[in-house]
Design an enzyme around this catalytic site. Structure first.
Site, PDB file in Angstrom:
ATOM      1  N   GLU A  34       0.833  -1.210   0.000  1.00 56.80           N
ATOM      2  CA  GLU A  34       0.000   0.000   0.000  1.00 56.80           C
ATOM      3  C   GLU A  34       0.866   1.258   0.000  1.00 56.80           C
ATOM      4  O   GLU A  34       0.517   2.250  -0.644  1.00 56.80           O
ATOM      5  CB  GLU A  34      -0.921   0.010   1.223  1.00 56.80           C
ATOM      6  CG  GLU A  34      -1.949  -1.097   1.197  1.00 56.80           C
ATOM      7  CD  GLU A  34      -2.757  -1.148   2.470  1.00 56.80           C
ATOM      8  OE1 GLU A  34      -3.964  -0.828   2.402  1.00 56.80           O
ATOM      9  OE2 GLU A  34      -2.183  -1.484   3.521  1.00 56.80           O
ATOM     10  N   LYS A 111     -10.966   4.269   2.398  1.00 54.96           N
ATOM     11  CA  LYS A 111     -10.029   3.623   1.480  1.00 54.96           C
ATOM     12  C   LYS A 111     -10.863   2.780   0.530  1.00 54.96           C
ATOM     13  O   LYS A 111     -11.571   1.859   0.949  1.00 54.96           O
ATOM     14  CB  LYS A 111      -9.055   2.733   2.252  1.00 54.96           C
ATOM     15  CG  LYS A 111      -8.075   1.989   1.360  1.00 54.96           C
ATOM     16  CD  LYS A 111      -7.192   1.048   2.154  1.00 54.96           C
ATOM     17  CE  LYS A 111      -6.200   1.854   2.960  1.00 54.96           C
ATOM     18  NZ  LYS A 111      -5.170   0.994   3.570  1.00 54.96           N
TER      19      LYS A 111
END
Length: 131
Positions: A34, A111
């Site tokens: 990420e 997210k």
């Protein structure tokens, strides 16, 4: 039953300024992938302000500019963090410091497509602050 009507000459008082579903590509997350690859995030922000002066003057200096709020969001979203709570906390603190006239902050940080093996539109945090 009598219906209440808005009085002629009623003044504008407290209200909200908001940015809804602002998308950012950023590098937040616990997993190393990420922080390297990044992903899409959506931010919705609502701030409480006294709108009475701006309603009379038509002057952006008498309110909180949503363009200035966007620039603040953009700056804070560009700083990588592991936790969304950390990002949201930074945003809330920065807003409070830059705009002391704000009476409340509601922030949703999502997210999109988080890497957790679930089929969902997003996962995130929600913060509510009142002065």
């Amino acid at each position: 039953m009598k219906s209440e009507r808005l009085q002629v000459g009623a003044s504008v008082g407290m209200g909200y300024i908001y940015l809804r579903d602002v998308r950012f590509y950023a590098y937040h997350g616990v997993l190393s992938q990420e922080s390297r690859v990044g992903g899409w995030f959506t931010v919705t922000l609502r701030v409480g302000v006294d709108m009475s002066r701006a309603a009379e003057t038509d002057d952006v200096n008498d309110t909180v500019s949503y363009a200035a709020l966007y620039e603040l969001l953009k700056r804070e979203m560009a700083v990588p963090s592991k936790l969304l709570e950390h990002v949201a906390g930074r945003i809330v603190r920065a807003i409070g410091q830059k705009f002391p006239q704000i009476t409340s902050i509601d922030l949703w940080l999502i997210k999109e497509n988080p890497p957790m093996g679930a089929d969902c539109q997003g996962a995130g945090v929600e913060i509510h602050v009142k002065k």
